[in-house]
Design a protein around this motif. Structure first.
Motif, short mmCIF file in Angstrom:
data_model
loop_
_atom_site.label_atom_id
_atom_site.label_comp_id
_atom_site.label_asym_id
_atom_site.label_seq_id
_atom_site.Cartn_x
_atom_site.Cartn_y
_atom_site.Cartn_z
N CYS A 18 0.81 -1.10 -0.01
CA CYS A 18 0.00 -0.07 0.02
C CYS A 18 0.86 1.41 0.06
N VAL A 19 0.88 2.12 -0.85
CA VAL A 19 1.52 3.28 -1.03
C VAL A 19 0.66 4.46 -1.10
N LYS A 20 1.12 5.43 -0.28
CA LYS A 20 0.36 6.80 -0.20
C LYS A 20 1.45 7.82 -0.55
N ALA A 21 0.90 8.64 -1.67
CA ALA A 21 1.87 9.70 -1.98
C ALA A 21 1.30 11.10 -1.87
N GLN A 34 -3.36 -6.25 -11.75
CA GLN A 34 -4.32 -5.81 -10.35
C GLN A 34 -4.06 -4.56 -9.56
N ALA A 35 -3.14 -3.92 -10.18
CA ALA A 35 -2.78 -2.72 -9.39
C ALA A 35 -3.95 -1.43 -9.55
N GLN A 36 -4.10 -0.89 -8.39
CA GLN A 36 -5.35 0.13 -8.42
C GLN A 36 -4.65 1.45 -7.80
N ALA A 37 -5.21 2.49 -8.35
CA ALA A 37 -4.80 3.77 -7.68
C ALA A 37 -6.17 4.85 -7.81
N ARG A 38 -6.13 5.50 -6.54
CA ARG A 38 -6.78 6.49 -6.36
C ARG A 38 -6.53 7.87 -5.92
N TYR A 39 -7.25 9.01 -6.15
CA TYR A 39 -6.55 10.16 -5.86
C TYR A 39 -7.81 11.06 -5.02
N VAL A 62 -2.48 10.16 -3.43
CA VAL A 62 -2.37 9.25 -4.19
C VAL A 62 -2.52 7.92 -3.46
N ALA A 63 -3.28 7.02 -3.52
CA ALA A 63 -3.26 5.84 -2.78
C ALA A 63 -3.35 4.57 -3.97
N LEU A 64 -2.27 3.95 -3.81
CA LEU A 64 -2.05 2.73 -4.57
C LEU A 64 -2.09 1.64 -3.64
N THR A 65 -2.91 0.51 -4.51
CA THR A 65 -2.91 -0.70 -3.98
C THR A 65 -2.18 -1.79 -4.83
N LEU A 66 -1.07 -2.34 -4.53
CA LEU A 66 -0.19 -3.13 -5.31
C LEU A 66 0.02 -4.46 -4.79
N PRO A 67 -0.86 -5.37 -5.65
CA PRO A 67 -0.71 -6.58 -5.05
C PRO A 67 0.59 -7.52 -5.55
N LYS A 68 1.15 -8.36 -4.64
CA LYS A 68 2.38 -9.04 -5.11
C LYS A 68 1.95 -10.29 -6.41
N LYS A 69 3.01 -10.44 -7.11
CA LYS A 69 2.71 -11.30 -8.35
C LYS A 69 2.54 -12.54 -7.60
N ALA A 70 1.97 -13.56 -7.85
CA ALA A 70 1.95 -14.88 -7.34
C ALA A 70 3.06 -15.44 -8.07
N GLY A 71 3.75 -16.49 -7.07
CA GLY A 71 4.81 -17.28 -7.68
C GLY A 71 6.25 -16.68 -7.87
#
Length: 150
Positions: free
Chosen positions: A58-61, A122-127, A132-141
């Motif tokens: 989770c990234v907040k800028a 699957q990455a999402q961003a909203r402002y 800016v809030a980013l939801t960055l899921p980890k890549k499986a495997g």
């Protein structure tokens, strides 16, 4: 007669003082006292908070005063880049005549690397409210694999 001689080294302690010698230390403090940003670096205009969970990041800028259309987020593997185009215009008129006009155009960005690759699809961003809030899921495997030695 007793022999009370003591060892005296005039240079003891001097080497530690020389190793910490910074000739611009006082200049840095002087500039900071006068409201300057110093000479060794500036504080970033875009401040970040990055947190990690088992599922992702989770990234907040903080990017206040920027329109949503002027913000760009790029994710490539584990590399994340957030950029924003900033514009400031100020016109001052007196009695119908333009007396002063100031404009500033620039770009600010932050780029950083995460420990694990991100699933870009699957990455999402909203402002909202300058953040800016980013939801960055980890890549499986993405943990790699062990190779058996035969």
């Amino acid at each position: 007669m007793a022999n009370h001689l003591m060892n005296f080294d005039p240079f003891s302690g001097l080497s530690s003082e020389l190793s910490r010698f910074d000739p611009l230390r006082n200049v840095e403090e002087l500039l900071r006292d006068f409201g300057g940003r110093g000479i060794h670096g500036t504080q970033p205009a875009m401040r970040l908070d990055v947190s990690e969970s088992e599922q992702g990041y989770c990234v907040k800028a903080e990017i206040p005063g920027v329109k949503k259309e002027d913000i760009h987020v790029d994710v490539d593997g584990n590399r994340v880049t957030i950029s924003a185009e900033t514009r400031q215009e100020h016109d001052e008129k007196k009695e119908g005549k333009l007396v002063r006009s100031e404009r500033y155009y620039g770009q600010q960005y932050r780029s950083f690397t995460l420990d694990k690759p991100v699933d870009e699809a699957q990455a999402q961003a909203r402002y909202e409210n300058g953040v800016v809030a980013l939801t960055l899921p980890k890549k499986a495997g993405g943990n790699g694999r062990k190779v058996q030695i035969t």
